[in-house]
Scaffold this motif. Structure first.
Motif, PDB file in Angstrom:
ATOM      1  N   VAL A 187       9.419 -25.960  35.972  1.00  0.00           N
ATOM      2  CA  VAL A 187      10.368 -25.495  34.953  1.00  0.00           C
ATOM      3  C   VAL A 187      10.048 -24.060  34.559  1.00  0.00           C
ATOM      4  CG1 VAL A 187      10.784 -27.804  34.037  1.00  0.00           C
ATOM      5  CG2 VAL A 187       8.945 -26.424  33.061  1.00  0.00           C
ATOM      6  N   GLU A 188      11.099 -23.307  34.295  1.00  0.00           N
ATOM      7  CA  GLU A 188      10.945 -21.962  33.770  1.00  0.00           C
ATOM      8  C   GLU A 188      12.195 -21.601  32.998  1.00  0.00           C
ATOM      9  OE1 GLU A 188      11.862 -18.543  36.676  1.00  0.00           O
ATOM     10  OE2 GLU A 188      10.825 -20.016  37.923  1.00  0.00           O
ATOM     11  N   GLY A 189      12.119 -20.552  32.203  1.00  0.00           N
ATOM     12  CA  GLY A 189      13.279 -20.114  31.439  1.00  0.00           C
ATOM     13  C   GLY A 189      13.751 -21.165  30.456  1.00  0.00           C
ATOM     14  N   GLU A 190      15.052 -21.466  30.485  1.00  0.00           N
ATOM     15  CA  GLU A 190      15.663 -22.384  29.532  1.00  0.00           C
ATOM     16  C   GLU A 190      15.067 -23.800  29.612  1.00  0.00           C
ATOM     17  OE1 GLU A 190      17.581 -21.846  27.112  1.00  0.00           O
ATOM     18  OE2 GLU A 190      18.258 -19.797  27.485  1.00  0.00           O
ATOM     19  N   GLN A 191      14.778 -24.277  30.834  1.00  0.00           N
ATOM     20  CA  GLN A 191      14.237 -25.625  30.965  1.00  0.00           C
ATOM     21  C   GLN A 191      12.794 -25.705  30.446  1.00  0.00           C
ATOM     22  OE1 GLN A 191      15.610 -28.892  32.070  1.00  0.00           O
ATOM     23  NE2 GLN A 191      17.158 -27.564  31.156  1.00  0.00           N
ATOM     24  N   ASP A 207      20.349 -32.454  22.859  1.00  0.00           N
ATOM     25  CA  ASP A 207      20.022 -31.535  21.766  1.00  0.00           C
ATOM     26  C   ASP A 207      19.252 -30.315  22.270  1.00  0.00           C
ATOM     27  OD1 ASP A 207      21.277 -33.117  19.886  1.00  0.00           O
ATOM     28  OD2 ASP A 207      19.479 -34.278  19.450  1.00  0.00           O
ATOM     29  N   SER A 208      18.228 -30.538  23.074  1.00  0.00           N
ATOM     30  CA  SER A 208      17.428 -29.424  23.576  1.00  0.00           C
ATOM     31  C   SER A 208      17.961 -28.880  24.906  1.00  0.00           C
ATOM     32  CB  SER A 208      15.976 -29.862  23.768  1.00  0.00           C
ATOM     33  OG  SER A 208      15.872 -30.809  24.821  1.00  0.00           O
ATOM     34  N   GLY A 250       6.992 -20.145  36.847  1.00  0.00           N
ATOM     35  CA  GLY A 250       7.295 -21.540  36.532  1.00  0.00           C
ATOM     36  C   GLY A 250       6.040 -22.347  36.257  1.00  0.00           C
ATOM     37  N   VAL A 251       6.230 -23.470  35.538  1.00  0.00           N
ATOM     38  CA  VAL A 251       5.123 -24.356  35.164  1.00  0.00           C
ATOM     39  C   VAL A 251       5.452 -25.774  35.621  1.00  0.00           C
ATOM     40  CG1 VAL A 251       3.805 -25.311  33.228  1.00  0.00           C
ATOM     41  CG2 VAL A 251       4.565 -22.926  33.163  1.00  0.00           C
ATOM     42  N   ASP A 252       4.500 -26.448  36.248  1.00  0.00           N
ATOM     43  CA  ASP A 252       4.695 -27.818  36.727  1.00  0.00           C
ATOM     44  C   ASP A 252       4.594 -28.808  35.570  1.00  0.00           C
ATOM     45  OD1 ASP A 252       4.982 -27.517  39.626  1.00  0.00           O
ATOM     46  OD2 ASP A 252       2.926 -26.762  39.552  1.00  0.00           O
ATOM     47  N   PHE A 274      11.330 -18.207  20.493  1.00  0.00           N
ATOM     48  CA  PHE A 274      11.860 -18.955  21.631  1.00  0.00           C
ATOM     49  C   PHE A 274      11.854 -18.111  22.907  1.00  0.00           C
ATOM     50  CE2 PHE A 274      14.634 -21.291  18.336  1.00  0.00           C
ATOM     51  CZ  PHE A 274      13.669 -22.259  18.165  1.00  0.00           C
ATOM     52  N   ASN A 275      12.239 -16.842  22.778  1.00  0.00           N
ATOM     53  CA  ASN A 275      12.374 -16.000  23.957  1.00  0.00           C
ATOM     54  C   ASN A 275      11.033 -15.772  24.652  1.00  0.00           C
ATOM     55  OD1 ASN A 275      14.447 -14.428  25.433  1.00  0.00           O
ATOM     56  ND2 ASN A 275      13.071 -12.716  25.006  1.00  0.00           N
TER      57      ASN A 275
END
Length: 525
Positions: free
Chosen positions: A242-246, A230-231, A217-219, A205-206
């Motif tokens: 989005v990046e990191g947790e998202q 849940d996620s 980040g990714v579009d 996951f990390n």
């Protein structure tokens, strides 16, 4: 009184200064002098180059040691299924197949996503994709396997404990590595597809979080505002960075897309990777050694690879091969599946589409070209010939002395695949044999075209249409009209002895920006 030869030290007969041994005329030791023949600019350049070389070697050594120490490795297989007599693949120039896995282990940095009991042994493969790079670096296919797909797992041995686990039938594919390790997942995919995987990479996951941060980040795009408790995915309608947790939540969500099943999740993952590919390509990251090293540093800290990839040059070679790829030739596909007969909450392969896809991959066909075929394994006698370019060609037949539309042609499906006859029926009716019928028959190994009295010309044309050798066209008094008895040697494709790319097999290419359809139950305002 002074002797006649007694002179002041260092003074010659004419009053000229004379150097002592080891000194120049000014008394400076000769070994401390700079050669006077080199111009000043050359001395400066030489010094700068020397410093640069030393710095470069130190820099390279630092990164090599750092990345090498990051790498965790594991055996490629967990059995004896690999052909050890085959030539070792050249990572720089050969076709390369790499199994990409996402682990659901919850230890270490991943503990926040559940307890250790949520994943047992080596954990389950949360994501499973097969990356296939063509030898000429012009094509890449990424084939996804749903985690709920029921498969047969071969006997596997854990090379750490030397414990052997028996073969299992009808288990979810994400369980393949839980007992004996990643090598068992590799063996399972080899058995399922008939391919021979060269390497694997497993990330946790990390790794996803850190990689998304490293690239800025990714579009991604969603059709409606979405929230999945849940996620943890929460996005507004339309495009988001989005990046990191998202970023991790976007890849992990099992309910937010499509109908809430694993296929919607796969499409979301493929859209994410497509966007990531476009970004890396646009930024020139794969051609920038400094950026590539930064990303490699992040990824390798959360990556497990096989022994063949467990060194820095091998990993950088993979990145280098992808830097010039045409994004329209990066094809994302999913293994054709349907709800399983034994459990509608699980999936099973759809035939003959799955076998056709695997055959196309075995033949190294371009999946972005539907209908593309490989050369037959043998040139059918009396029907097809091979052109100088290697492409099979068939001489155009003379106009038949009969009406195709009224000829009785039966397709006996002895392939063992219940839906196989439908594809061949489409070819026959499309060619004018509109009275064709089909039925299931006992499985046989070899395909044969049988014909009754007066139907030799019709049988020959049917065989020619499908590329069946003339030696496999036989008269049979008990047959009325023509009977195509299909065997297990004609289990895929529309040409006997050749593979073809199924239609609609590609979900998207890396050139496509696809917006994910949100599950109505997870739309929020």
């Amino acid at each position: 009184m002074r002797r006649r030869d007694a002179r002041p030290e260092g003074t010659g007969t004419a009053g000229i200064s004379v150097a002592r041994h080891g000194e120049d005329a000014e008394g400076t030791p000769r070994h401390m002098n700079v050669p006077k023949g080199l111009p000043l600019w050359l001395k400066i350049v030489t010094g700068v180059v020397s410093v640069a070389l030393v710095a470069g070697v130190a820099f390279a050594a630092f990164w090599f040691i750092r990345l090498q120490s990051n790498i965790t490795k594991a055996p490629l297989t967990a059995g004896e299924s690999r052909d050890t007599s085959a030539t070792v693949v050249n990572d720089k120039s050969d076709r390369l197949q790499i199994l990409i896995l996402g682990s659901d282990t919850r230890d270490g940095k991943n503990s926040q996503y559940g307890s250790a009991e949520d994943s047992t042994g080596y954990g389950h493969s949360d994501v499973m994709m097969l990356l296939d790079i063509s030898a000429d670096n012009k094509r890449v296919s990424v084939m996804s396997f749903p985690r709920d797909l029921l498969v047969d797992v071969p006997q596997c041995t854990d090379h750490t404990t030397n414990q052997t686990y028996p073969a299992r039938r009808g288990v979810m594919i994400n369980e393949a590595m839980a007992e004996a390790g990643i090598g068992c997942a590799v063996d399972t995919v080899n058995k399922l597809t008939g391919l021979e995987i060269d390497h694997f990479m497993m990330a946790d996951f990390n790794a996803v979080k850190e990689l998304s941060k490293a690239v800025g980040g990714v579009d991604v795009c969603v059709s409606d505002p979405v929230f999945d408790p849940d996620s943890g995915l929460r996005l507004a309608k339309g495009n988001s960075l989005v990046e990191g947790e998202q970023a991790l939540a976007f890849l992990r969500t099992r309910h937010a897309f499509g109908d809430g099943g694993d296929l919607g999740r796969i499409k979301g993952q493929q859209a994410f990777l497509s966007s990531l590919t476009r970004k890396l390509k646009a930024d020139g990251t794969l051609g920038n050694p400094q950026r590539l090293l930064q990303i490699a540093d992040v990824v390798t800290q959360n990556l497990t690879v096989d022994e063949g990839l467990a060194d820095v040059p091998s990993l950088l070679t993979i990145g280098g091969r992808l830097k010039d790829i045409d994004v329209s030739k990066v094809a994302f596909v999913a293994v054709p599946t349907q709800p399983a007969a034994v459990d509608i909450n699980r999936l099973e392969l759809v035939e003959p589409q799955a076998s056709q896809l695997f055959a196309a991959l075995q033949a190294d066909l371009d999946l972005t070209t539907p209908g593309a075929t490989s050369s037959p394994t043998a040139t059918p006698t009396g029907s097809a010939t091979e052109s100088p370019s290697g492409t099979p060609t068939t001489a155009p037949p003379a106009a038949p002395a009969y009406n195709k539309a009224i000829q009785p042609v039966a397709v006996a499906n002895g392939t063992g695949v219940s839906s196989r006859a439908q594809e061949i029926m489409a070819v026959l009716t499309g060619d004018g044999f509109t009275q064709s019928v089909s039925y299931l028959a006992n499985p046989v190994e070899q395909t044969v075209v049988y014909y009754g009295s007066g139907f030799a010309d019709v049988a020959t044309d049917v065989a020619t249409l499908l590329g069946i050798p003339a030696a496999q066209v036989q008269e049979a008094p008990g047959v009325s009209g023509v009977q195509l008895y299909m065997g297990t040697d004609f289990g895929t494709g529309t040409k006997y002895g050749s593979a073809s790319v199924p239609s609609d097999v590609v979900n998207q290419t890396a050139n496509d920006a696809v917006c994910q359809q949100v599950n109505p139950l997870y739309i929020t305002q």
